[in-house]
Design an enzyme around this catalytic site. Structure first.
Site, PDB file in Angstrom:
ATOM      1  N   THR A  15      51.031 -19.144  26.687  1.00 42.55           N
ATOM      2  CA  THR A  15      50.206 -20.017  27.091  1.00 42.55           C
ATOM      3  C   THR A  15      49.181 -19.628  28.267  1.00 42.55           C
ATOM      4  O   THR A  15      48.127 -20.154  28.346  1.00 42.55           O
ATOM      5  CB  THR A  15      51.117 -21.238  27.735  1.00 42.55           C
ATOM      6  OG1 THR A  15      51.804 -21.695  26.617  1.00 42.55           O
ATOM      7  CG2 THR A  15      50.101 -22.554  28.121  1.00 42.55           C
ATOM      8  N   SER A  43      54.699 -16.480  22.220  1.00 41.98           N
ATOM      9  CA  SER A  43      56.018 -15.518  22.306  1.00 41.98           C
ATOM     10  C   SER A  43      56.991 -16.108  21.308  1.00 41.98           C
ATOM     11  O   SER A  43      57.759 -15.512  21.059  1.00 41.98           O
ATOM     12  CB  SER A  43      56.477 -15.752  23.730  1.00 41.98           C
ATOM     13  OG  SER A  43      57.192 -16.798  24.002  1.00 41.98           O
ATOM     14  N   THR A  47      56.332 -18.343  27.662  1.00 43.16           N
ATOM     15  CA  THR A  47      57.349 -19.076  28.367  1.00 43.16           C
ATOM     16  C   THR A  47      58.484 -19.308  27.513  1.00 43.16           C
ATOM     17  O   THR A  47      59.774 -18.794  27.725  1.00 43.16           O
ATOM     18  CB  THR A  47      57.282 -20.277  29.247  1.00 43.16           C
ATOM     19  OG1 THR A  47      56.889 -21.289  28.214  1.00 43.16           O
ATOM     20  CG2 THR A  47      56.262 -20.161  30.311  1.00 43.16           C
ATOM     21  N   ASP A  48      58.421 -19.677  26.181  1.00 36.43           N
ATOM     22  CA  ASP A  48      59.471 -19.779  25.169  1.00 36.43           C
ATOM     23  C   ASP A  48      60.537 -18.778  25.018  1.00 36.43           C
ATOM     24  O   ASP A  48      61.599 -19.136  24.887  1.00 36.43           O
ATOM     25  CB  ASP A  48      58.782 -20.382  23.776  1.00 36.43           C
ATOM     26  CG  ASP A  48      57.731 -21.736  24.151  1.00 36.43           C
ATOM     27  OD1 ASP A  48      58.352 -22.293  25.148  1.00 36.43           O
ATOM     28  OD2 ASP A  48      57.255 -22.094  22.961  1.00 36.43           O
TER      29      ASP A  48
HETATM   30  N1  ASP Z   1      54.551 -21.370  22.923  1.00 37.63           N
HETATM   31  C1  ASP Z   1      54.279 -20.576  24.319  1.00 37.63           C
HETATM   32  C2  ASP Z   1      54.614 -19.278  24.209  1.00 37.63           C
HETATM   33  O1  ASP Z   1      55.736 -18.920  24.505  1.00 37.63           O
HETATM   34  C3  ASP Z   1      54.698 -21.281  25.362  1.00 37.63           C
HETATM   35  C4  ASP Z   1      54.287 -20.656  26.792  1.00 37.63           C
HETATM   36  O2  ASP Z   1      53.883 -19.695  26.933  1.00 37.63           O
HETATM   37  O3  ASP Z   1      54.446 -21.509  27.890  1.00 37.63           O
HETATM   38  O4  ASP Z   1      54.036 -18.132  23.985  1.00 37.63           O
END
Ligand code: ASP
Length: 329
Positions: free
Chosen positions: A12, A54, A85-86
């Site tokens: 993100t 991710s 973050t995932d």
């Molecule tokens: N879907 C995103 C990822 O994990 C979520 C994030 O980065 O907050 O790449």
């Protein structure tokens, strides 16, 4: 002056709206430029390694990231990895096993809201992560929303709030407020052993979460895997009446599958010795006890251990030996 290497992988933090929703497309030099403006007392270089959500991060990507850190290890004083973050917690744990005897910080960060949005957590997280990557400490860490978490203990527990991560079953390493780092525990100094890369990997691992009514026959289809992680109930309960899973688990172990028992409970880990429904499984000497390790660490650790050996006793010993704060055995 210290030298930091920022490795960008997407997520993100680097996402922008596209035809099909948010996807990483930001030029990573934007992140580098932001840090450079902030007058950190360090030189920052950028290595754009990946540009993926991710969700699509694969174990082979963990290896690529670890290899890059290893190749550049002597050139830099710290490493900052931007990541979605995932699955950040899985990557942080994997790097904790692959990068042995670190005497420099390897810091993962990201954001819940893209860097280019007006109200974003990206800037704070980047800055905090860069500050922590300049510290004289060794290890893999997640820095997020002012918290520094050991790489094997981070868990994403909120999908939207800035406060996405918690340190589960282990104290926070530090808090960061207005760029001041307040340590919560004393980190051990660098040991005698030199840094080395250890990227053993066997991805034939399956994770299963128990639920009331789960059918035992399911387990007979799992012998193609080399490792299975069972998220059991509470302290390690596995059904042994009605739909009895124990013979199926025994059968998998006898076929050479490494079976790890963990719990669905977030806090405090399992204790298979407490109840009859745990002991029935634990009496098999090859069952691997995970105590208070988090699933996000168990999966990469099992892949790493199975990448070294298929011997169940050796895998059990490796899994049950605490590494990088992953377990309070
Ligand atoms: N879907 C995103 C990822 O994990 C979520 C994030 O980065 O907050 O790449």
């Amino acid at each position: 002056m210290k030298k930091l290497l920022m490795i960008t992988t997407g997520g993100t933090i680097a996402s922008q709206p596209g035809h099909q929703g948010l996807a990483p497309s930001l030029d990573p030099t934007e992140l580098e430029k932001y840090l450079q403006q902030e007058n950190l007392q360090c030189m920052i270089s950028n290595y754009p390694l990946l540009s993926i959500d991710s969700t699509n991060m694969q174990p082979e990507h963990w290896v690529k990231i670890a290899e890059l850190v290893s190749q550049q290890y002597d050139e830099y004083d710290g490493f900052l990895i931007t990541h979605g973050t995932d699955t950040m917690a899985f990557t942080a744990a994997a790097l904790s096993y692959f990068l042995r005897n670190l005497s420099k910080p390897v810091v993962l960060t990201g954001s819940q809201v893209p860097f280019n949005y007006q109200k974003t957590d990206a800037k704070r997280n980047l800055l905090d992560a860069a500050h922590f990557a300049m510290e004289n400490v060794g290890g893999v860490f997640v820095v997020f929303n002012g918290k520094v978490i050991a790489g094997t203990r981070a868990m994403k527990i909120r999908t939207k709030s800035f406060d996405a991560f918690e340190s589960v079953n282990f104290p926070y390493i530090a808090f960061i407020n207005d760029q001041v780092i307040d340590y919560q525990i004393e980190l051990p100094g660098a040991g005698e052993s030199p840094f080395c890369l250890d990227t053993a990997l066997c991805t034939e691992v399956f994770l299963i979460k128990l639920y009331p009514g789960i059918r035992p026959e399911l387990f007979s289809h799992l012998s193609m895997y080399q490792g299975i992680v069972i998220e059991s109930f509470g302290n390690g309960g596995i059904p042994s009446h009605g739909r009895d899973l124990v013979p199926q688990i025994e059968s998998l172990v006898s076929k050479g599958v490494a079976v790890v028992v963990t719990t669905q409970c977030l806090q405090e880990g399992e204790d298979l010795s407490l109840y009859e429904v745990g002991r029935r499984v634990a009496q098999n000497p090859n069952i691997i006890i995970s105590k208070d390790m988090n699933t996000e660490a168990i999966i990469p650790k099992l892949m790493w251990a199975l990448g070294k050996t298929a011997d169940l006793g050796e895998v059990k010993t490796m899994m049950e030996t605490p590494l990088a704060f992953d377990c309070s055995f």
